[in-house]
Structure formats: structure tokens, C-alpha cells
Design a protein around this motif. Structure first.
Motif, PDB file in Angstrom:
ATOM      1  N   VAL A 255       0.847  -1.331   0.206  1.00  0.00           N
ATOM      2  CA  VAL A 255       0.377  -0.070  -0.228  1.00  0.00           C
ATOM      3  C   VAL A 255       1.579   1.125   0.082  1.00  0.00           C
ATOM      4  O   VAL A 255       1.823   0.968   0.442  1.00  0.00           O
ATOM      5  CB  VAL A 255      -0.427   0.255   1.449  1.00  0.00           C
ATOM      6  N   PRO A 256       0.357   2.474  -0.448  1.00  0.00           N
ATOM      7  CA  PRO A 256       0.978   3.583  -0.444  1.00  0.00           C
ATOM      8  C   PRO A 256       1.749   4.461   1.407  1.00  0.00           C
ATOM      9  O   PRO A 256       0.708   3.574   2.055  1.00  0.00           O
ATOM     10  CB  PRO A 256       0.118   4.344  -1.325  1.00  0.00           C
ATOM     11  N   TYR A 261      -0.485   2.466   8.122  1.00  0.00           N
ATOM     12  CA  TYR A 261      -0.913   2.162   9.301  1.00  0.00           C
ATOM     13  C   TYR A 261      -2.170   2.361   9.780  1.00  0.00           C
ATOM     14  O   TYR A 261      -2.894   1.194  10.559  1.00  0.00           O
ATOM     15  CB  TYR A 261      -0.836   3.354  10.998  1.00  0.00           C
ATOM     16  N   PHE A 262      -3.595   2.270   8.841  1.00  0.00           N
ATOM     17  CA  PHE A 262      -4.848   2.022   8.738  1.00  0.00           C
ATOM     18  C   PHE A 262      -4.906   0.807   8.282  1.00  0.00           C
ATOM     19  O   PHE A 262      -5.566  -0.602   9.100  1.00  0.00           O
ATOM     20  CB  PHE A 262      -4.958   2.968   7.495  1.00  0.00           C
ATOM     21  N   ALA A 263      -3.827   0.293   6.716  1.00  0.00           N
ATOM     22  CA  ALA A 263      -3.151  -1.221   6.490  1.00  0.00           C
ATOM     23  C   ALA A 263      -2.954  -2.119   7.367  1.00  0.00           C
ATOM     24  O   ALA A 263      -3.777  -3.254   7.772  1.00  0.00           O
ATOM     25  CB  ALA A 263      -3.142  -1.216   5.412  1.00  0.00           C
ATOM     26  N   TRP A 291      -8.172   1.569   4.474  1.00  0.00           N
ATOM     27  CA  TRP A 291      -8.172   2.329   3.087  1.00  0.00           C
ATOM     28  C   TRP A 291      -7.633   4.045   4.431  1.00  0.00           C
ATOM     29  O   TRP A 291      -7.133   5.180   3.662  1.00  0.00           O
ATOM     30  CB  TRP A 291      -9.108   2.869   1.651  1.00  0.00           C
ATOM     31  N   GLY A 292      -8.665   4.421   5.404  1.00  0.00           N
ATOM     32  CA  GLY A 292      -8.008   5.486   6.074  1.00  0.00           C
ATOM     33  C   GLY A 292      -9.338   5.839   7.051  1.00  0.00           C
ATOM     34  O   GLY A 292     -11.076   4.671   7.061  1.00  0.00           O
ATOM     35  N   THR A 303      -7.966  10.863   6.494  1.00  0.00           N
ATOM     36  CA  THR A 303      -7.049  11.893   7.482  1.00  0.00           C
ATOM     37  C   THR A 303      -5.395  11.091   6.992  1.00  0.00           C
ATOM     38  O   THR A 303      -5.840   9.553   6.909  1.00  0.00           O
ATOM     39  CB  THR A 303      -7.475  10.781   9.037  1.00  0.00           C
ATOM     40  N   THR A 304      -4.352  12.017   7.420  1.00  0.00           N
ATOM     41  CA  THR A 304      -3.521  11.472   7.231  1.00  0.00           C
ATOM     42  C   THR A 304      -2.263  10.693   8.502  1.00  0.00           C
ATOM     43  O   THR A 304      -3.349  11.480   9.718  1.00  0.00           O
ATOM     44  CB  THR A 304      -2.093  11.489   6.720  1.00  0.00           C
ATOM     45  N   ILE A 305      -2.408   9.221   9.479  1.00  0.00           N
ATOM     46  CA  ILE A 305      -1.926   9.378  10.479  1.00  0.00           C
ATOM     47  C   ILE A 305      -0.050   8.460  10.486  1.00  0.00           C
ATOM     48  O   ILE A 305       0.305   8.443   9.225  1.00  0.00           O
ATOM     49  CB  ILE A 305      -2.595   8.385  11.057  1.00  0.00           C
ATOM     50  N   LYS A 306      -0.026   9.400  11.608  1.00  0.00           N
ATOM     51  CA  LYS A 306       1.799   8.578  11.055  1.00  0.00           C
ATOM     52  C   LYS A 306       1.593   7.064  11.975  1.00  0.00           C
ATOM     53  O   LYS A 306       2.882   7.188  12.201  1.00  0.00           O
ATOM     54  CB  LYS A 306       2.771   9.259  12.186  1.00  0.00           C
TER      55      LYS A 306
END
Length: 585
Positions: A255-256, A261-263, A291-292, A303-306
Motif C-alpha cells: 500500500v502507499p 498504518y490503517f492497513a 484505506w483510511g 485523514t493521514t496518520i503516522k
DNA sequence: GCCGTTTTCGGCCCGACTGTTTTCAGTCG
């Protein structure tokens, strides 16, 4: 069906869970509402993980208060428990060809296709299915084709190998080099394993790998062409599956980075945990997938997460370690901020259940202590078998006393930094007596009590036998309490709730036997047992120096059982351990 | 079959891959 003469022998949780699961399969084959199927299967999992005594719950009419068990399921469970049978189940079972159930174990064959080969060709067994495939009849069915037919034949061929589960320990050994290989690829930005392997479940069905990359093709290529691949069973843009020569299946998803982290959370599972997380997300106006996390209505904003921790935080939860993600009480605890601080490998300062060449171990006392010292441990307990375990060259009273002397001498010599405690793994005889004279047991620092014979006693006799041994004044801890060997031998019949209560009342610990084939007492029982005050000791049951390392598997069991280091005896330093053993011997 | 702080009825987690199709059903996780 059970005869009325066996009526007193109530059906236990695991037997009932197995029947509910079977009902789910039957309903699936009947083409019933899939949500009804899911309800039965989820009730089976709930029962499997139930820590309370089922009889007590039924008596207190508390069954229905469990989420996922409604009126109908509660009735069915109660009937099975009281009567040992259920007409609904018996009728359902009688109406379905048993061969169809077996067909479902063939990879790629689900309920719809099984229904088709039964309905259209009248096939009722795997043998008939094989023949029909060989004659080309299956390929001619609508919805099937030549490739499906070939896949079914290959599935029949390898069915047993493919359906095997594998001990976590062995699966991890296979997964490690694959993960390392993935991480070495220059296109890989991040790589982790996921699934039950990451959750440290005692057995693993397949391996899951997750990679973050913008360039999946070379990664897929490496994965499907690595050494040990027997077959590539799927190869898509983001997912590929292989069958290793060991029979183990392994899945890779690429995955990108922004979705990693979602995956990772999604593919770590468990299924039950994911369902609860999605429901929580929905209740907060989000939709959660691999996917998110997106606003439910319209919006495309991802939403992006680290980190995984950030995902939990967005849903108002504390970070839940993978070991706890079994869909039990972890989300409620994470919401309230009451998740435990789990015990860690570094907390372990020594172990107590180990064997030497004096009984059936492969290494001498000195070799075992040297290995413990290499692990940095402050102490090591030696507990060879007692005389009843003839097959294991068990020690009689005289040999025990000689070993105590040898250990004293070794401690005085200061040859090792690691202090040695003298113990025994004393057989619990059929009547619950211990195998050695009390005077000798008193001379030891500690006593592990274990069952190595008479596995076939009924539950009542076995429970009484173990409790009597627990009540012996010299008992320190109960070894491998159910005698199970994962994937090989079922536990013997014993009421663990009563054993747990007796252990607490008598200040006897129950070990977590960390041998990867045992992992006994099971993690599912620890959360509640520890809350009641039960202490454990994590023991590798090492029969060779290199197997002391099994303690790591025991730490995983403790973590899955929600244990903090306060519940684990061998996280104490040498001084505390000495004080405790002196005060109790 | 279960569940409900919008609901006692109408939802029930969601997406990838394959093989069969020619727009999708079945399987799997």
C-alpha cells in the motif's frame, strides 16, 4: 446424541461452541441469511473466550446480558448445556449430506459452489467431486470453468497440508527471514507482519505481510519468486498470495505509505476487534477501512496518520497493543484509560521449571546455569521430574537430596552470577497425593506440581485430584495445568475455574508453561484469574539449554492475558524471590 | 439471529482477487 445415563455429564463451553459453529456452517449450506450465520459463529467465539463458568451464568440467567447472545441463542446454549443435545441442531444435521461439510475445507470452494455441485451433479463426497472433475463435468457447470475445475482438483490433492495450523513459534521462524527480505528491498519504505502472527496467537493459519511502497511490482515479484514458494495462488496489483513448501500460506499487501498504518491495523485484526472498531468509527461519524478513516457522508478527505496510536487516538482510544486485539474488552478499557501496562520480556529475571540430565533434560546443571547467565538472569530454578515419571528418569528422594547438595555447592562456588534454586517437578498421583515424602519436599526451595499420568479421569475426579495437590503445604506452583499439546492433544477434563479459586485460596501459583507446544494455562483465562488475585510464573519447561528462550512465548501468553508484571512472580528480583520462597517453605 | 441516546424494524464492516463473465458473483480475510 447422549444417553440419559450421561445426563450428569454437562456439555462444556467448548463443546457447545463447536456445535454453534457447526450450525453456522449448516445454515450457510442451506443458503440462510448470512447475518444469521454470523450470529451463530460469533456466539461460538464468544463462548470459546468466555472466562466465567457457563453453569453459573445460566443459573443466574446472565447469558442474555452478553452482547451478541440474544433470546434464541441463549435458549439453545442452555438446552445444550442441560440436555447435551438440541433438536434444532440434530434435525439440521440430519438434513445435510456430511460430505458437503468436508467439501467446504477445499480452498476456493464456498457454500454457494458446494451447493451447486450437489444440486446440479448430485455430488455428496470429495471422492465423487474428484471423479467429476477428472471427467470434466464440473467445468461445464454455470459459474465454473476449466480453471475452477483444476483448482478444485489441486485443492483436494493438498487439502490436509493446506488446512493445517502451525505453532506460533514455528510460523514466526518462517516469517522472520521473509520480513527481513522485504525490508531489504530498495522499493520498501516500511514492512511489518500482521494477522494472528502479530497478535501472537498460539497457532497461526497463515502469514500476513504488509509493505508500504509506491512501486509494488518489484516487491510482489520478489515475494512470489523467493525460495520455498510451492505455488502462487493470487497475484494482483496490491495483493499476492503464495503457498510455501511447508504448506503455510502467506499473503503480501503493498500500500502507499499514507495508508500503511490503517492497513496495518486492519490486517492485524482480529476480525472481532475490527468489527468493533468500525462500529465505533461509524458511531462517531466516520467510515473506517484499510484505506483510511473518512467522514461518512460524501467527503473524500483521507485523514493521514503516522502511527497506529494516532488511529486509536482519533477514535478516542488509548493505544491497544496487538496482543490485546481479540475483540474482548480492549476497546472499552482503551476508552476508559484502564488498559494494563503489560509485562515485557525484559521484566523476566529468571525461570523455575527446567530440567537437567538428572532426569530427562539434555544438558547438565552447569550447562543450564551458564545459559541462564548468558540471558542475564539473576536466578534459575531446577525442577527435574520425580520418581513416578519413570519414562523421564524421575528422581527418588535420595537423588533429590543429592541434587540439593550439588546446587548448594554450586551456589557457594560463585562459579556463576546466576543463583540457583533447587526445586522439583513433582508428579500429582492419581489420588491427588504428591510423589515424594513431605520431608524431602520441605528441603527444597520450591515445588512445581504437575500431572503426567491418568489423563482420562473424568472432570470431577481430575479437578478434585488437582485441588488436593494444590492444598499440599509444600506446593508452590501448578505446572501445565490442562496437559494440552497444541494441535496434538486436547486438554484433560478439568474445571479450571475451581482450580483457579483453589490456587488463589492456597497461595499457589499457576504457571504459564511457555513451551510453544503447550502455552498452558491458556491466555483466555488469565485476565479474570489475575483480577481475582491469581499469580503466575512464566516457565520455559526447558529440557535443553537453548530452550530457556521459550520464556518469550510465555511472556506473549501473559500479555494476551492482560497481565502486568505485578502478577508475574519471576519479574521479582533475587532478594524478593528468596524471601518469598523462604517464607512459604 | 442480534441490536437500538435518531430505530422494536431494518439494518448488520468492507475491499481485493479470481474466474467467469461482458458487468459480476463467489470466496477470502
Amino acid at each position: 446424541m447422549r444417553s440419559i445415563f450421561e445426563k450428569l455429564d454437562l456439555m462444556d463451553k467448548r463443546e457447545i461452541a463447536a456445535i454453534l459453529d457447526e450450525i453456522g456452517v449448516f445454515l450457510e449450506l442451506k443458503g440462510e441469511n448470512p447475518f444469521k450465520v454470523r450470529a451463530y459463529q460469533s456466539a461460538a467465539r464468544i463462548l470459546d473466550r468466555l472466562e466465567d463458568d457457563l453453569g453459573e451464568l445460566i443459573k443466574a440467567k446472565q447469558l442474555r446480558s452478553i452482547k451478541g447472545i440474544g433470546a434464541a441463542l441463549a435458549d439453545n446454549i442452555e438446552t445444550l448445556h442441560q440436555e447435551g443435545s438440541l433438536p434444532f441442531y440434530e434435525e439440521l444435521k440430519a438434513s445435510i449430506e456430511p460430505g458437503l461439510i468436508e467439501m467446504l475445507t477445499i480452498p476456493g470452494l464456498g457454500p454457494k459452489k458446494v451447493k451447486a455441485v450437489y444440486g446440479k451433479l448430485g455430488l455428496t463426497s470429495i471422492d465423487q467431486l474428484r471423479l467429476a472433475c477428472e471427467e470434466g463435468k464440473v467445468a461445464a457447470l454455470p459459474g465454473f470453468g476449466k480453471q475452477s475445475q483444476a483448482k478444485i482438483l489441486s485443492g483436494i490433492e493438498h487439502r490436509e497440508l493446506y488446512n493445517q495450523r502451525h505453532l506460533w513459534w514455528n510460523a514466526f521462524a518462517i516469517a522472520e527471514p521473509i520480513l527481513e527480505g522485504l525490508r531489504k528491498l530498495k522499493q520498501t519504505e516500511k514492512a511489518e507482519h500482521a494477522g494472528s502472527l502479530r497478535r501472537c496467537l498460539e497457532t497461526v493459519g497463515d502469514l500476513d505481510f504488509l509493505v508500504a511502497s509506491e512501486d509494488p511490482d518489484p516487491i510482489m515479484h520478489w515475494f512470489t519468486h523467493q525460495e520455498g514458494v510451492a505455488e502462487v495462488t493470487a497475484l494482483g496489483q496490491t495483493k499476492s498470495s503464495i503457498r510455501l513448501e511447508s504448506g503455510l500460506q502467506a499473503d503480501l499487501r503493498v500500500v502507499p505509505l499514507k495508508q500503511f498504518y490503517f492497513a496495518l491495523h486492519h490486517f492485524t485484526g482480529s476480525k472481532d476487534h475490527n468489527v468493533m472498531m468500525r462500529q465505533r468509527a461509524l458511531s462517531m461519524g466516520y467510515s473506517l477501512s484499510e484505506w483510511g478513516l473518512t467522514p461518512e457522508e460524501g467527503g473524500r478527505k483521507v485523514t493521514t496518520i503516522k502511527s497506529e496510536a494516532a488511529l486509536f487516538k482519533k477514535l478516542g482510544l488509548n493505544y491497544i497493543p496487538p496482543e490485546l486485539r481479540e475483540g474482548t474488552a480492549e476497546i472499552a478499557a482503551a476508552e476508559k484509560g484502564t488498559l494494563p501496562e503489560l509485562v515485557q520480556e525484559e521484566d523476566i529475571r529468571g525461570v523455575f521449571h527446567n530440567h537437567t540430565t538428572a532426569s530427562d533434560g539434555r544438558h547438565t546443571l552447569e550447562e543450564m546455569v551458564a545459559a541462564a547467565q548468558d540471558l542475564g538472569w539473576e536466578y534459575l530454578g531446577i525442577s527435574d521430574h520425580s520418581k513416578s515419571s519413570v519414562q523421564a528418569n524421575g528422581l527418588n528422594e535420595e537423588r533429590v537430596l543429592r541434587q540439593i547438595e550439588a546446587i548448594e555447592k554450586l551456589n557457594q562456588s560463585k562459579q556463576f552470577k546466576t543463583y540457583v534454586f533447587s526445586g522439583i517437578e513433582c508428579d500429582i498421583l492419581k489420588d491427588g497425593d504428591l510423589d515424594l515424602d513431605q520431608s524431602v519436599l520441605e528441603a527444597l526451595d520450591y515445588v512445581v506440581i504437575s500431572i503426567h499420568s491418568g489423563f482420562t479421569q473424568d472432570e470431577e475426579a481430575m479437578t478434585r485430584r488437582i485441588i488436593k495437590a494444590i492444598e499440599h503445604p509444600c506446593s508452590t506452583m501448578l505446572g501445565h495445568p490442562t496437559g494440552r499439546l497444541l494441535l496434538e492433544r486436547e486438554p484433560y477434563a478439568v474445571n479450571m475455574q475451581k482450580v483457579i479459586d483453589a490456587a488463589i485460596a492456597n497461595k499457589v501459583m499457576i504457571e504459564i508453561n511457555a513451551n510453544p507446544r503447550r502455552l498452558d494455562m491458556d491466555w483466555r483465562l488469565w485476565h479474570k484469574a489475575a483480577e481475582k488475585g491469581l499469580m503466575t510464573c512464566i516457565n520455559p519447561d526447558a529440557h535443553a539449554a537453548e530452550r530457556l528462550i521459550y520464556y518469550k512465548a510465555g511472556v506473549q501468553v501473559a500479555r494476551k492475558g492482560w497481565l502486568t508484571k505485578e502478577s508475574v512472580f519471576n519479574t521479582n528480583n533475587l532478594k524478593s524471590v528468596k524471601n518469598y520462597l523462604l517464607s512459604t517453605s
